[in-house]
Design a protein around this motif. Sequence first.
Motif, PDB file in Angstrom:
ATOM      1  N   LEU A 103       0.817  -1.220   0.000  1.00  0.00           N
ATOM      2  CA  LEU A 103       0.000   0.000   0.000  1.00  0.00           C
ATOM      3  C   LEU A 103       0.848   1.266   0.000  1.00  0.00           C
ATOM      4  CD1 LEU A 103      -2.659  -1.047   2.678  1.00  0.00           C
ATOM      5  CD2 LEU A 103      -3.007  -0.934   0.202  1.00  0.00           C
ATOM      6  N   GLN A 104       2.161   1.107   0.174  1.00  0.00           N
ATOM      7  CA  GLN A 104       3.087   2.241   0.292  1.00  0.00           C
ATOM      8  C   GLN A 104       2.695   3.136   1.470  1.00  0.00           C
ATOM      9  OE1 GLN A 104       3.028   3.990  -3.689  1.00  0.00           O
ATOM     10  NE2 GLN A 104       4.719   2.660  -4.324  1.00  0.00           N
ATOM     11  N   VAL A 105       2.370   2.486   2.570  1.00  0.00           N
ATOM     12  CA  VAL A 105       2.010   3.172   3.806  1.00  0.00           C
ATOM     13  C   VAL A 105       3.171   3.034   4.782  1.00  0.00           C
ATOM     14  CG1 VAL A 105       0.467   3.146   5.804  1.00  0.00           C
ATOM     15  CG2 VAL A 105      -0.464   2.809   3.507  1.00  0.00           C
ATOM     16  N   ARG A 106       3.741   4.152   5.174  1.00  0.00           N
ATOM     17  CA  ARG A 106       4.893   4.110   6.078  1.00  0.00           C
ATOM     18  C   ARG A 106       4.480   3.675   7.476  1.00  0.00           C
ATOM     19  NH1 ARG A 106       7.349   7.247   9.806  1.00  0.00           N
ATOM     20  NH2 ARG A 106       5.754   8.844   9.613  1.00  0.00           N
ATOM     21  N   GLN A 107       3.311   4.120   7.923  1.00  0.00           N
ATOM     22  CA  GLN A 107       2.895   3.860   9.295  1.00  0.00           C
ATOM     23  C   GLN A 107       1.374   3.793   9.347  1.00  0.00           C
ATOM     24  OE1 GLN A 107       3.582   6.862  12.485  1.00  0.00           O
ATOM     25  NE2 GLN A 107       5.184   5.459  13.180  1.00  0.00           N
ATOM     26  N   ALA A 108       0.835   2.866  10.132  1.00  0.00           N
ATOM     27  CA  ALA A 108      -0.618   2.700  10.222  1.00  0.00           C
ATOM     28  C   ALA A 108      -1.008   2.268  11.630  1.00  0.00           C
ATOM     29  CB  ALA A 108      -1.095   1.659   9.208  1.00  0.00           C
ATOM     30  N   VAL A 109      -2.281   2.435  11.924  1.00  0.00           N
ATOM     31  CA  VAL A 109      -2.852   1.832  13.130  1.00  0.00           C
ATOM     32  C   VAL A 109      -3.099   0.362  12.816  1.00  0.00           C
ATOM     33  CG1 VAL A 109      -4.782   1.822  14.740  1.00  0.00           C
ATOM     34  CG2 VAL A 109      -3.927   3.991  13.847  1.00  0.00           C
ATOM     35  N   ILE A 110      -2.590  -0.530  13.633  1.00  0.00           N
ATOM     36  CA  ILE A 110      -2.717  -1.969  13.402  1.00  0.00           C
ATOM     37  C   ILE A 110      -3.535  -2.567  14.541  1.00  0.00           C
ATOM     38  CG2 ILE A 110      -1.519  -4.137  12.993  1.00  0.00           C
ATOM     39  CD1 ILE A 110      -0.833  -2.047  10.938  1.00  0.00           C
ATOM     40  N   GLY A 111      -4.524  -3.380  14.212  1.00  0.00           N
ATOM     41  CA  GLY A 111      -5.322  -3.977  15.270  1.00  0.00           C
ATOM     42  C   GLY A 111      -6.074  -5.194  14.800  1.00  0.00           C
ATOM     43  N   GLY A 112      -6.688  -5.868  15.748  1.00  0.00           N
ATOM     44  CA  GLY A 112      -7.443  -7.044  15.377  1.00  0.00           C
ATOM     45  C   GLY A 112      -8.079  -7.739  16.555  1.00  0.00           C
ATOM     46  N   LEU A 113      -8.776  -8.797  16.222  1.00  0.00           N
ATOM     47  CA  LEU A 113      -9.581  -9.577  17.148  1.00  0.00           C
ATOM     48  C   LEU A 113      -8.927 -10.930  17.395  1.00  0.00           C
ATOM     49  CD1 LEU A 113     -12.397 -10.488  18.465  1.00  0.00           C
ATOM     50  CD2 LEU A 113     -13.053 -11.100  16.128  1.00  0.00           C
ATOM     51  N   SER A 114      -8.680 -11.282  18.664  1.00  0.00           N
ATOM     52  CA  SER A 114      -8.187 -12.610  19.033  1.00  0.00           C
ATOM     53  C   SER A 114      -6.867 -12.912  18.319  1.00  0.00           C
ATOM     54  CB  SER A 114      -9.270 -13.648  18.732  1.00  0.00           C
ATOM     55  OG  SER A 114      -8.947 -14.905  19.263  1.00  0.00           O
ATOM     56  N   LEU A 115      -6.864 -13.829  17.362  1.00  0.00           N
ATOM     57  CA  LEU A 115      -5.648 -14.077  16.589  1.00  0.00           C
ATOM     58  C   LEU A 115      -5.125 -12.784  15.985  1.00  0.00           C
ATOM     59  CD1 LEU A 115      -4.685 -16.823  14.131  1.00  0.00           C
ATOM     60  CD2 LEU A 115      -5.036 -14.554  13.188  1.00  0.00           C
ATOM     61  N   GLY A 116      -6.029 -11.950  15.473  1.00  0.00           N
ATOM     62  CA  GLY A 116      -5.628 -10.677  14.893  1.00  0.00           C
ATOM     63  C   GLY A 116      -4.970  -9.754  15.899  1.00  0.00           C
ATOM     64  N   ALA A 117      -5.409  -9.823  17.163  1.00  0.00           N
ATOM     65  CA  ALA A 117      -4.785  -9.025  18.220  1.00  0.00           C
ATOM     66  C   ALA A 117      -3.351  -9.479  18.458  1.00  0.00           C
ATOM     67  CB  ALA A 117      -5.604  -9.138  19.502  1.00  0.00           C
ATOM     68  N   ASP A 118      -3.149 -10.791  18.531  1.00  0.00           N
ATOM     69  CA  ASP A 118      -1.808 -11.332  18.761  1.00  0.00           C
ATOM     70  C   ASP A 118      -0.885 -11.055  17.580  1.00  0.00           C
ATOM     71  OD1 ASP A 118      -3.088 -12.244  20.989  1.00  0.00           O
ATOM     72  OD2 ASP A 118      -2.482 -14.330  20.776  1.00  0.00           O
ATOM     73  N   VAL A 119      -1.413 -11.164  16.365  1.00  0.00           N
ATOM     74  CA  VAL A 119      -0.609 -10.854  15.184  1.00  0.00           C
ATOM     75  C   VAL A 119      -0.202  -9.383  15.201  1.00  0.00           C
ATOM     76  CG1 VAL A 119      -0.637 -10.686  12.659  1.00  0.00           C
ATOM     77  CG2 VAL A 119      -1.604 -12.704  13.785  1.00  0.00           C
ATOM     78  N   SER A 120      -1.104  -8.511  15.640  1.00  0.00           N
ATOM     79  CA  SER A 120      -0.782  -7.086  15.730  1.00  0.00           C
ATOM     80  C   SER A 120       0.374  -6.848  16.694  1.00  0.00           C
ATOM     81  CB  SER A 120      -2.012  -6.297  16.182  1.00  0.00           C
ATOM     82  OG  SER A 120      -3.068  -6.433  15.264  1.00  0.00           O
ATOM     83  N   LEU A 121       0.401  -7.585  17.802  1.00  0.00           N
ATOM     84  CA  LEU A 121       1.513  -7.466  18.747  1.00  0.00           C
ATOM     85  C   LEU A 121       2.826  -7.925  18.103  1.00  0.00           C
ATOM     86  CD1 LEU A 121      -0.228  -8.777  21.987  1.00  0.00           C
ATOM     87  CD2 LEU A 121       0.465  -6.425  21.516  1.00  0.00           C
ATOM     88  N   HIS A 122       2.766  -8.962  17.290  1.00  0.00           N
ATOM     89  CA  HIS A 122       3.973  -9.416  16.585  1.00  0.00           C
ATOM     90  C   HIS A 122       4.444  -8.360  15.579  1.00  0.00           C
ATOM     91  CE1 HIS A 122       4.849 -13.495  17.961  1.00  0.00           C
ATOM     92  NE2 HIS A 122       3.549 -13.729  18.004  1.00  0.00           N
ATOM     93  N   VAL A 123       3.498  -7.683  14.927  1.00  0.00           N
ATOM     94  CA  VAL A 123       3.884  -6.610  14.013  1.00  0.00           C
ATOM     95  C   VAL A 123       4.630  -5.523  14.778  1.00  0.00           C
ATOM     96  CG1 VAL A 123       3.050  -4.811  12.452  1.00  0.00           C
ATOM     97  CG2 VAL A 123       1.957  -7.055  12.436  1.00  0.00           C
ATOM     98  N   ALA A 124       4.095  -5.158  15.961  1.00  0.00           N
ATOM     99  CA  ALA A 124       4.731  -4.125  16.778  1.00  0.00           C
ATOM    100  C   ALA A 124       6.114  -4.547  17.244  1.00  0.00           C
ATOM    101  CB  ALA A 124       3.849  -3.795  17.976  1.00  0.00           C
ATOM    102  N   ALA A 125       6.316  -5.847  17.471  1.00  0.00           N
ATOM    103  CA  ALA A 125       7.627  -6.345  17.895  1.00  0.00           C
ATOM    104  C   ALA A 125       8.608  -6.383  16.725  1.00  0.00           C
ATOM    105  CB  ALA A 125       7.488  -7.735  18.505  1.00  0.00           C
ATOM    106  N   LEU A 126       8.124  -6.771  15.541  1.00  0.00           N
ATOM    107  CA  LEU A 126       8.997  -6.910  14.377  1.00  0.00           C
ATOM    108  C   LEU A 126       9.326  -5.568  13.721  1.00  0.00           C
ATOM    109  CD1 LEU A 126       7.362 -10.027  12.656  1.00  0.00           C
ATOM    110  CD2 LEU A 126       9.625  -9.941  13.707  1.00  0.00           C
ATOM    111  N   ALA A 127       8.334  -4.679  13.674  1.00  0.00           N
ATOM    112  CA  ALA A 127       8.518  -3.409  12.954  1.00  0.00           C
ATOM    113  C   ALA A 127       7.809  -2.284  13.696  1.00  0.00           C
ATOM    114  CB  ALA A 127       7.992  -3.532  11.532  1.00  0.00           C
ATOM    115  N   PRO A 128       8.302  -1.904  14.871  1.00  0.00           N
ATOM    116  CA  PRO A 128       7.607  -0.881  15.673  1.00  0.00           C
ATOM    117  C   PRO A 128       7.474   0.460  14.963  1.00  0.00           C
ATOM    118  CG  PRO A 128       9.811  -1.332  16.538  1.00  0.00           C
ATOM    119  CD  PRO A 128       9.516  -2.386  15.533  1.00  0.00           C
ATOM    120  N   ASN A 129       8.408   0.769  14.059  1.00  0.00           N
ATOM    121  CA  ASN A 129       8.344   2.044  13.342  1.00  0.00           C
ATOM    122  C   ASN A 129       7.202   2.097  12.338  1.00  0.00           C
ATOM    123  OD1 ASN A 129       9.874   0.033  11.897  1.00  0.00           O
ATOM    124  ND2 ASN A 129      10.413   1.620  10.407  1.00  0.00           N
TER     125      ASN A 129
END
Length: 280
Positions: free
Chosen positions: A90-116
């Motif tokens: 999407l050529q998006v440098r930064q976004a709000v990331i979120g989700g439900l259940s599995l999606g919530a945990d995946v969002s935490l992994h995104v924050a750990a892998l690429a916090p910027n």
Amino acid sequence: MIYELRHFEYGEHRLSYEVHGAGPQTVVLLHGLLLDANVNRDLGCALADAGFRVVLLDLLGHGRSDRPHDPTLHRFDLYAKQVIALLDHLQVRQAVIGGLSLGADVSLHVAALAPNRVRALFIEMPVMEWATPSAAILFAPLLVTVRRAKPLVRLWAKFWRAMPRPRNNTGISLMNLLSMAPEELGAVLHGILVGPVVPEIAARRAMTMPTLIIGHTGDFLHPFDDAAALARQLPNAKFIEARSILELRTRPERMLPEIVQFFTENGMQRRVVSRAKSGA
């Protein structure tokens, strides 16, 4: 309900996503285990009406995305890399990331892998340490059943595929789950039971981005203690207690204003600060 349905190539596979709205702030919402974008569509439309561009991603093995039968492809941390690939696409440098259940945990992994890449987090019903016994009790027997009783599961899926879909988007997502082939179900269940569920506690405590966490009581798979513990671990977290697992999807009027306010205050504020620093 009008939205754009798009795809992009991720390695050897194709991932599907929906785009709602066209605001300056991008929000990526992720579904729960074995569900799909339908479960977040009503919330996505509400956020789009509030001025956000909302992207609903179907992770590999779910929804309209490809469904490989290799369990090594279905891990929380690998799903997180798909979200980062979506931002690149999407050529998006930064976004709000979120989700439900599995999606919530995946969002935490995104924050750990690429916090910027994460402007803020939206975590609904995370599955963490306190949920482990319940998850094992539920998913391990289900995996054995799917593997050992494929003809029966295949007939079950054929029955649900033939049933008319309801108007309710959450109901559609649940019926799509029931319609999955045993090979698809088995691959996802096998993969998520092998890989890491959430980042380690030290990584969580290092997540400084604004985070909105939703938890509720009376749910053995998404225990309140997990959500409350995460709110204590993250240094910039806000916690909302839902009245039930379905409140946000059946009676959103109480929580939706808080969600919109959180995204507006934190997401847009950080965008303006970023521009000021760049001299724009």
